[in-house]
Design a protein around this motif. Structure first.
Motif: not given
Length: 145
Positions: A9-28
């Motif tokens: 199976s093929v999936s994708v992952t988005g490592v989203v980094i906010r330029p303003s503060d370098g924080k990463v978007l994560v989910i629980k």
């Protein structure tokens, strides 16, 4: 399962980094409670880039644009190959979904500490020079090749 009937199976992952503060978007995740970067299954009729845009939007409400391929990650137990992309947020509004009970922006260190090693490494790889990286894991831990 014999090797002639095994499918990946093929999936994708988005490592989203906010330029303003370098924080990463994560989910629980709703299904197992783990903290991970958003992502999901690549549909047959979409490109990996369009899939990561769709999955991040569906799970978090955040609109993104993919920047570059970070790496290829294979779950050796499940036969899932995930293509991870570094993404920039371009709009939308954070919201939970059926798949995400919490959506949060964490520092890279906080996100990597909260996530299983096999998911956290995608964040460190996105921040590293070089790549794309190729890694194998068991769903939680990285495995030596």
């Amino acid at each position: 399962m014999s090797s002639h009937t095994a499918l990946h199976s093929v999936s994708v992952t988005g490592v989203v980094i906010r330029p303003s503060d370098g924080k990463v978007l994560v989910i629980k995740r709703a299904d197992d409670g783990r903290w991970v970067p958003p992502g999901g299954v690549l549909e047959l009729d979409e490109t990996p880039e369009s899939a990561v845009v769709r999955e991040v939007r569906e799970e978090t409400g955040v609109d993104v644009t993919p920047v570059r391929l970070v790496g290829v990650y294979k779950n050796m137990k499940l036969g899932v190959v995930s293509l991870a992309f570094l993404c920039e947020p371009i709009g939308g509004q954070e919201q939970t979904s059926e798949e995400a009970t919490v959506v949060s922006w964490l520092t890279p260190e906080e996100a990597m500490e909260a996530a299983p090693e096999a998911r956290g490494v995608r964040i460190s790889d996105a921040l590293a020079e070089g790549g794309p990286f190729v890694r194998v894991h068991d769903g939680t831990w990285l495995l030596l090749e």
